[in-house]
Design an enzyme around this catalytic site. Sequence first.
Site, short mmCIF file in Angstrom:
data_model
loop_
_atom_site.label_atom_id
_atom_site.label_comp_id
_atom_site.label_asym_id
_atom_site.label_seq_id
_atom_site.Cartn_x
_atom_site.Cartn_y
_atom_site.Cartn_z
N ASP A 177 -2.55 3.66 -6.06
CA ASP A 177 -3.03 3.76 -4.66
C ASP A 177 -3.04 2.40 -4.08
O ASP A 177 -3.48 1.06 -4.55
CB ASP A 177 -4.91 3.75 -5.17
CG ASP A 177 -5.85 3.82 -3.90
OD1 ASP A 177 -5.35 3.23 -3.20
OD2 ASP A 177 -6.71 4.61 -3.79
N HIS A 178 -2.39 2.38 -2.97
CA HIS A 178 -1.75 1.09 -2.38
C HIS A 178 -2.95 0.24 -1.93
O HIS A 178 -2.59 -0.99 -1.81
CB HIS A 178 -0.79 1.36 -1.50
CG HIS A 178 -1.08 1.67 -0.13
ND1 HIS A 178 -1.47 3.21 0.02
CD2 HIS A 178 -1.09 1.29 0.90
CE1 HIS A 178 -1.77 3.17 1.61
NE2 HIS A 178 -1.58 1.92 2.17
N HIS A 240 -8.42 6.08 -1.23
CA HIS A 240 -8.54 4.69 -0.84
C HIS A 240 -10.00 4.33 -0.62
O HIS A 240 -10.41 3.40 -0.95
CB HIS A 240 -7.93 4.47 0.40
CG HIS A 240 -6.34 5.12 0.44
ND1 HIS A 240 -5.67 4.65 -0.74
CD2 HIS A 240 -5.54 5.54 1.23
CE1 HIS A 240 -4.35 5.06 -0.44
NE2 HIS A 240 -4.26 5.57 0.87
C1 BG6 Z 1 -1.69 6.77 3.11
C2 BG6 Z 1 -1.80 8.14 3.90
O1 BG6 Z 1 -2.14 6.99 1.64
O2 BG6 Z 1 -2.45 5.49 3.67
C3 BG6 Z 1 -1.46 7.74 5.18
O3 BG6 Z 1 -1.40 9.07 3.13
C4 BG6 Z 1 -2.17 6.63 5.86
O4 BG6 Z 1 -1.77 9.04 6.08
C5 BG6 Z 1 -2.00 5.40 5.09
O5 BG6 Z 1 -1.67 6.27 7.06
C6 BG6 Z 1 -2.64 4.11 5.67
O6 BG6 Z 1 -2.13 3.23 4.90
P1 BG6 Z 1 -2.45 1.71 5.56
O7 BG6 Z 1 -2.04 0.73 4.32
O8 BG6 Z 1 -1.55 1.55 6.65
O9 BG6 Z 1 -3.86 1.29 5.74
#
Ligand code: BG6
Length: 490
Positions: A177-178, A240
């Site tokens: 989960d980045h 997230h």
């Molecule tokens: C991803 C989603 O997990 O997170 C994308 O699949 C989204 O749709 C992205 O744009 C958002 O990540 P960040 O790091 O740009 O907030």
Amino acid sequence: TNAPKSIIVIFGATGDLANRKLYPSIYRLYRNKELSEDFAVIGVARRPLTNDEFRSNVRKSVNHFEDEKVDHDTFASHFHYHPFDVTDLKSYQRLNDLISTLDVEYRTEGNRIFYLAMAPNFFGTIAANLKSEGLTTTKGWSRLVIEKPFGHNFESARELNDQIRQAFTEDQIYRIDHYLGKEMVQNIEVIRFANAIFEPLWNNQFISNIQITSSETLGVEDRGRYYESSGALRDMVQNHILQMMALLAMEPPIKLTTDEIRSEKVKVLRALRSITEEKVDKYFVRGQYDRGTVDGNEINAYRDSNSVDPHSNTETFVSGKLLIDNFRWAGVPFYIRTGKRMKQKSTEIVIQFKDLPMNLYYDKGENIHPNLLVIHIQPDEGVTLHLNAKKGDYSSTSTPIQLSYNNNSNDKMNTPEAYEVLLYDCMRGDSTNFTHWDEVALSWKYVDIISNAWENKSSDQFPNYESGSNGPKDSDDLLEKDGFHWWSVT
Ligand code: BG6
């Protein structure tokens, strides 16, 4: 050195994630000497590429780094390509041979990471074949890194989990989960548990509500096919947003170990009050963007995007009110919202404290401003505390002031990228910032009720927010009913 040694096998090596995030992250680790020379990357994908062609792709993905110290050719020489057919067992055997050869060459001590950065339909097959063809049997360690989406709902997630668990133990599985790799998301715990002034107030006696907003300006770009069957709830909330919520709401862990932290997060998810399908509309709002203007550009409606059904019922915006039924949080709403094509790209958490029992500085109908603690996740990284102080005049009224700390004004260049942190954690065997199966399961169970309700009853109002706005009006009403409003603080 103690730098981890490993072969990293990336499935989906020609894909967007690999090029945009993984290669640059590996580069940064290498540049910062967090990786020794003892590592190799094997890129796996269907396309027949030579090593040279693959290396030139890798160099392209890092050519915005112009470090004198790092020779890009030497860096790229660690990369090897393996053309591959997911269902052909011989492909796996040849991959195994390549891993064994490189293991000797790069002295990686039998350590291997299998990183699945590709379309999820083959996750299960790959895991099973890796095991049956002997790739998971090694004298070092082997680990599986798996990207989202982890299933489409609880049932499919469980099936997928059963499949990969036949080849890897829970300890070997790193579910990405980045958001958990973001500097300021990791800071939630530190802010809470390293400061005497917050933790005593962190409960339903002193906090009135908590708001989590993650808004994007981008649309679905070229991901229409995936997004159509996903929508904002599955794409952002299941993972997230609920993860950030768990970090905000959890009890202090006994120790900072993976198991202790995870078990506190799991408890929060278990305490989430689940809503019935009939009540979904009371607690959740869905939206889909119409045309409009974002950052000065004319934008088409979601329904006019590539690979999107012109009558699509997919939500590109969600907001909701969540309740946690435990002693600490009973009665405190957690409001969340996320959407595409909104006014600005920003992820922020606002903790609104309760009003004082009496306002001495009440003046001409002006309300006192509640104290807010704002955690800026991105693009700004920092914390702001909203306080009240004396107004510089002869009256005895107060005025709001802010104490701000901005993390990226110091040295923005060195804030590590989420993927960089997570890859490094995985190489060191630290799975704290990855999601345990129990968290995935509980999150899906919560979200499934909402998506079922929405699937069973399509919206007759889509599109219902203009591109470049803050989402549909219903989202504001959701808070107004409770006497609150969204703080837009950036
Ligand atoms: C991803 C989603 O997990 O997170 C994308 O699949 C989204 O749709 C992205 O744009 C958002 O990540 P960040 O790091 O740009 O907030």
